[in-house]
Design a protein around this motif. Structure first.
Motif, PDB file in Angstrom:
ATOM      1  N   LEU A 103      -6.974 -18.142  -4.996  1.00 52.63           N
ATOM      2  CA  LEU A 103      -6.292 -16.888  -4.641  1.00 52.63           C
ATOM      3  C   LEU A 103      -7.082 -15.694  -5.138  1.00 52.63           C
ATOM      4  N   GLU A 104      -7.307 -14.731  -4.231  1.00 50.97           N
ATOM      5  CA  GLU A 104      -7.973 -13.492  -4.632  1.00 50.97           C
ATOM      6  C   GLU A 104      -7.105 -12.743  -5.630  1.00 50.97           C
ATOM      7  N   LYS A 105      -7.749 -12.023  -6.544  1.00 54.63           N
ATOM      8  CA  LYS A 105      -6.994 -11.232  -7.514  1.00 54.63           C
ATOM      9  C   LYS A 105      -6.558  -9.913  -6.865  1.00 54.63           C
ATOM     10  N   PRO A 106      -5.523  -9.253  -7.365  1.00 50.50           N
ATOM     11  CA  PRO A 106      -4.587  -9.747  -8.366  1.00 50.50           C
ATOM     12  C   PRO A 106      -3.637 -10.780  -7.757  1.00 50.50           C
ATOM     13  N   MET A 107      -3.048 -11.626  -8.611  1.00 61.38           N
ATOM     14  CA  MET A 107      -2.126 -12.654  -8.121  1.00 61.38           C
ATOM     15  C   MET A 107      -1.019 -12.021  -7.281  1.00 61.38           C
ATOM     16  N   SER A 108      -0.406 -10.972  -7.836  1.00 58.47           N
ATOM     17  CA  SER A 108       0.687 -10.264  -7.156  1.00 58.47           C
ATOM     18  C   SER A 108       0.929  -8.955  -7.904  1.00 58.47           C
ATOM     19  N   PRO A 109       1.399  -7.907  -7.203  1.00 55.52           N
ATOM     20  CA  PRO A 109       1.790  -6.683  -7.900  1.00 55.52           C
ATOM     21  C   PRO A 109       3.161  -6.789  -8.575  1.00 55.52           C
ATOM     22  N   ASP A 110       3.779  -7.967  -8.507  1.00 58.38           N
ATOM     23  CA  ASP A 110       5.095  -8.201  -9.100  1.00 58.38           C
ATOM     24  C   ASP A 110       4.950  -9.230 -10.229  1.00 58.38           C
ATOM     25  N   PRO A 111       5.242  -8.848 -11.483  1.00 57.27           N
ATOM     26  CA  PRO A 111       5.060  -9.785 -12.595  1.00 57.27           C
ATOM     27  C   PRO A 111       5.890 -11.063 -12.466  1.00 57.27           C
ATOM     28  N   GLU A 112       7.100 -10.957 -11.903  1.00 54.30           N
ATOM     29  CA  GLU A 112       7.930 -12.161 -11.731  1.00 54.30           C
ATOM     30  C   GLU A 112       7.285 -13.138 -10.763  1.00 54.30           C
ATOM     31  N   GLU A 113       6.664 -12.600  -9.694  1.00 60.22           N
ATOM     32  CA  GLU A 113       5.973 -13.472  -8.743  1.00 60.22           C
ATOM     33  C   GLU A 113       4.777 -14.160  -9.400  1.00 60.22           C
ATOM     34  N   LEU A 149      -0.145  -9.924 -16.951  1.00 60.98           N
ATOM     35  CA  LEU A 149       0.932  -9.286 -17.727  1.00 60.98           C
ATOM     36  C   LEU A 149       0.385  -8.181 -18.620  1.00 60.98           C
ATOM     37  N   MET A 150      -0.848  -8.328 -19.098  1.00 57.26           N
ATOM     38  CA  MET A 150      -1.490  -7.251 -19.866  1.00 57.26           C
ATOM     39  C   MET A 150      -1.632  -5.994 -19.005  1.00 57.26           C
ATOM     40  N   ALA A 151      -2.010  -6.173 -17.729  1.00 56.78           N
ATOM     41  CA  ALA A 151      -2.146  -5.025 -16.821  1.00 56.78           C
ATOM     42  C   ALA A 151      -0.789  -4.375 -16.558  1.00 56.78           C
ATOM     43  N   PHE A 152       0.252  -5.190 -16.323  1.00 54.71           N
ATOM     44  CA  PHE A 152       1.596  -4.635 -16.112  1.00 54.71           C
ATOM     45  C   PHE A 152       2.079  -3.896 -17.355  1.00 54.71           C
ATOM     46  N   ALA A 153       1.777  -4.452 -18.524  1.00 54.50           N
ATOM     47  CA  ALA A 153       2.181  -3.814 -19.784  1.00 54.50           C
ATOM     48  C   ALA A 153       1.452  -2.483 -19.969  1.00 54.50           C
ATOM     49  N   ALA A 154       0.166  -2.447 -19.594  1.00 54.23           N
ATOM     50  CA  ALA A 154      -0.609  -1.206 -19.696  1.00 54.23           C
ATOM     51  C   ALA A 154       0.001  -0.119 -18.822  1.00 54.23           C
ATOM     52  N   GLU A 155       0.405  -0.493 -17.607  1.00 55.62           N
ATOM     53  CA  GLU A 155       0.999   0.504 -16.713  1.00 55.62           C
ATOM     54  C   GLU A 155       2.350   0.978 -17.250  1.00 55.62           C
ATOM     55  N   GLU A 156       3.154   0.052 -17.778  1.00 57.15           N
ATOM     56  CA  GLU A 156       4.447   0.450 -18.349  1.00 57.15           C
ATOM     57  C   GLU A 156       4.239   1.372 -19.552  1.00 57.15           C
ATOM     58  N   SER A 157       3.261   1.061 -20.373  1.00 53.72           N
ATOM     59  CA  SER A 157       2.955   1.906 -21.523  1.00 53.72           C
ATOM     60  C   SER A 157       2.537   3.304 -21.072  1.00 53.72           C
ATOM     61  N   ARG A 158       1.659   3.372 -20.067  1.00 50.73           N
ATOM     62  CA  ARG A 158       1.178   4.661 -19.560  1.00 50.73           C
ATOM     63  C   ARG A 158       2.324   5.514 -19.017  1.00 50.73           C
ATOM     64  N   VAL A 159       3.197   4.890 -18.253  1.00 51.39           N
ATOM     65  CA  VAL A 159       4.301   5.624 -17.610  1.00 51.39           C
ATOM     66  C   VAL A 159       5.366   6.031 -18.628  1.00 51.39           C
ATOM     67  N   GLN A 160       5.676   5.120 -19.559  1.00 54.70           N
ATOM     68  CA  GLN A 160       6.770   5.368 -20.500  1.00 54.70           C
ATOM     69  C   GLN A 160       6.328   6.013 -21.807  1.00 54.70           C
ATOM     70  N   GLY A 161       5.030   6.035 -22.070  1.00 49.18           N
ATOM     71  CA  GLY A 161       4.537   6.654 -23.286  1.00 49.18           C
ATOM     72  C   GLY A 161       4.907   5.905 -24.552  1.00 49.18           C
ATOM     73  N   ARG A 162       4.823   4.560 -24.499  1.00 45.43           N
ATOM     74  CA  ARG A 162       5.153   3.768 -25.690  1.00 45.43           C
ATOM     75  C   ARG A 162       4.259   2.532 -25.769  1.00 45.43           C
ATOM     76  N   THR A 163       4.155   1.981 -26.983  1.00 42.87           N
ATOM     77  CA  THR A 163       3.400   0.748 -27.187  1.00 42.87           C
ATOM     78  C   THR A 163       4.244  -0.447 -26.741  1.00 42.87           C
ATOM     79  N   ILE A 164       3.614  -1.383 -26.043  1.00 43.48           N
ATOM     80  CA  ILE A 164       4.320  -2.563 -25.522  1.00 43.48           C
ATOM     81  C   ILE A 164       3.960  -3.786 -26.369  1.00 43.48           C
TER      82      ILE A 164
END
Length: 425
Positions: free
Chosen positions: A98-108, A394-409
Motif C-alpha cells: 500500500l502506498e503511503k499514507p495508509m489512510s488520513p483517518d487514524p481509526e482506519e 499516529l505520530m503524524a496525527f498527533a503532530a497535527e493535533e498538537s499544532r492545531v490545539q497548541g498542546r503536547t500530545i
C-alpha cells in the motif's frame, strides 16, 4: 525463483513507477491486471505491461469481483481511497503493498493493521526511505555504536518552493479534508525514519506551524485568479504557471496537469484546471512550514522541520551521540561521521542512484523485498510492515493535533483514545 503475479489498483505516477520493476525483471514479477478510472492512464499501463482487455477495469470492485487472479495487489489510489480496497484485498487473500499514507483517518490505520495481523498475509507500506542505501547506512552506523549512544536527531525535509506550489497549493494534496494534513501526506516517510533510527517507541509530540505565504493576503497587487488572465507581475513571479508548465520539458510535474502533453492541451489545462491558478488565490489550507519535536522511550529526542521555502528538494540529517556525530545529505549521497576526542572524520559517499529508481534507490529495493515476503507466503514481515507503520502514522496525527490545539500530545493516551472509539463503534 517463483514469479510473483500482481494486480495494480490506481495507475498514477507512484504505481507506474513501482511496477517498472516488472519491465526490468520480468522473470521475477508479472503484472496481470489493473484497475484505474482514467482511461488514458489505464490504456498506457495496459500497453506497457501487455495486459489483456478483460483484466483491465475502471474500478477495483470489478477486479475484486473476479476469482483471485494474482498473488498480491499494489494499491496506489488517492489517500482517502486506501482503506476500502485494502480491506477487500486482505479479505480475499491477497498480499498487499500500500502506498503511503495508509489512510488520513487514524481509526482506519488501526483497523487495517489489525486486519493484516489476523489474516497472516503480507501487508507492507511504501515507506521507501528505509530501503534507501543512505538511511540503511545511517541505521547500520548507529547499530554498530559508531557515535556511542544516540541522544538527539535533527532532520529537515526541504520540500522546495515550486514543489509546494505544484502539489500542496494547486495540486491534489492542497486541502486537509480532501487528502490529509501535509505532515502526513508529505512527511510520514520522515516520521517513520525517525522512529526507526531512534529505536524506541515515541512517547511525546509537540508541533508548531501554519499556512503563512500561499494565501490571498500575500498576493501581489492586481494579481488575477489565473496566471493567464493578464498577471501584472508575470515577469517576476516565481510561480507563473506558463513558465512552469509550457516549456519543452513534459516530465513531472508538467505530466501531472494533463493526460495530453501537446502544447494546446497544456495551455487549456492552465485556462481551466487547477494548475493554472494563481498560488495566492487557491483554495489550499495545508501548512507551508511546520516543526515537530519528539521524545522517545529511550530518551532520544528529535527535531523535525518540513518547509516549502527551500530551493532544493532534499533531506538533511544530523545524528548526535555520546562519542560522535553523523551528518548526512541524502540527495548529495554523502554521510560524514565525526569522532569526538580523536577528531577523526570519515566520509561515506554513494554512487548516484539515478532519478528513475526513486527515493535514493529505495523504490526498487522495497518492491524486491515485498516480492521475497510474498514468496515466503507471509511467514515474515519486512522493514515496512503495517505494525511498524501504524505507530509512525499516529505520530503524524498527533503532530497535527498538537499544532492545531497548541498542546503536547502523550502518545500512549492518544493511541488508546482511538482504540476506545473503535470499540464503541
Amino acid at each position: 525463483m517463483k514469479k510473483v503475479k500482481v494486480a495494480l489498483v490506481g495507475a498514477g505516477l507512484r504505481g507506474v513507477n513501482y511496477l517498472e520493476y516488472a519491465v526490468q525483471h520480468p522473470h521475477e514479477l508479472e503484472v496481470v491486471a489493473v484497475a484505474e478510472p482514467v482511461r488514458e492512464r489505464r490504456k498506457a499501463f495496459q500497453a506497457r505491461h501487455g495486459i489483456p482487455d478483460e483484466l483491465c477495469f475502471e474500478h477495483w470492485d470489478e477486479l475484486f469481483a473476479k476469482p483471485r487472479l494474482a498473488d498480491a495487489v499494489l494499491i496506489c489510489t488517492q489517500d482517502k481511497q486506501h482503506f476500502e480496497p485494502t480491506m477487500k484485498a486482505l479479505e480475499l487473500g491477497y498480499h498487499v503493498l500500500l502506498e503511503k499514507p495508509m489512510s488520513p483517518d487514524p481509526e482506519e490505520c488501526i483497523q487495517m493493521g489489525e486486519m493484516a495481523a489476523k489474516s497472516g498475509l503480507v501487508f507492507s507500506i511504501c515507506h521507501v526511505l528505509r530501503y534507501a542505501p543512505f538511511f540503511s547506512t545511517l541505521k547500520e552506523l548507529l547499530s554498530r555504536g559508531e557515535i556511542g549512544q544516540l541522544m538527539s536527531i535533527q532532520h529537515n525535509e526541504n520540500v522546495g518552493y515550486w514543489h509546494q506550489a505544484h502539489s500542496f497549493v494547486r495540486g491534489n494534496w492542497r486541502r486537509k479534508e480532501e487528502s490529509s494534513p501535509m505532515i502526513l501526506a508529505k512527511s510520514c516517510h520522515d516520521l517513520d525514519i525517525l522512529l526507526w533510527l531512534a529505536g524506541a517507541d515515541c512517547t511525546q509530540v509537540a508541533s508548531f506551524g501554519s499556512l503563512s505565504h500561499f494565501k490571498a493576503s500575500e498576493a501581489p497587487e492586481g494579481a488575477p485568479l489565473r496566471c493567464l488572465d493578464g498577471c501584472p507581475v508575470a515577469d517576476q513571479c516565481l510561480y507563473y504557471a506558463p513558465n512552469l508548465y509550457l516549456t519543452d520539458n513534459t516530465d513531472w510535474p508538467t505530466s501531472a496537469i494533463s493526460n495530453d502533453m501537446s502544447y494546446e492541451a497544456r495551455y487549456m489545462a492552465l485556462q481551466e484546471g487547477p494548475y493554472g491558478r494563481c498560488v495566492y488565490h487557491c483554495d489550499n489550507d495545508v501548512v507551508d512550514h511546520q516543526v515537530v519535536n519528539l521524545e522517545f522511550a529511550n530518551n532520544v529526542t528529535a527535531a523535525f522541520t518540513m518547509s516549502a521555502f527551500t530551493r532544493d528538494i532534499s533531506r538533511t540529517i544530523k545524528l548526535m551521540g555520546t562519542t560522535g556525530e553523523i551528518r548526512g545529505a541524502m540527495e548529495k549521497n554523502e554521510i560524514e561521521v565525526i569522532h569526538f576526542g580523536s577528531g577523526k572524520v570519515e566520509r561515506i559517499s554513494f554512487e548516484d542512484m539515478g532519478g528513475h529508481v526513486g527515493h535514493g534507490g529505495g523504490d526498487m529495493k522495497l518492491v524486491k523485498d515485498f516480492l521475497n515476503l510474498v514468496r515466503a507466503d507471509g511467514k515474515s514481515q519486512g522493514l515496512t510492515s503495517a505494525n511498524h507503520s501504524v505507530q509512525s502514522h499516529l505520530m503524524a496525527f498527533a503532530a497535527e493535533e498538537s499544532r492545531v490545539q497548541g498542546r503536547t500530545i502523550r502518545m500512549q493516551e492518544f493511541a488508546e483514545s482511538f482504540k476506545l472509539q473503535e470499540q464503541k463503534h
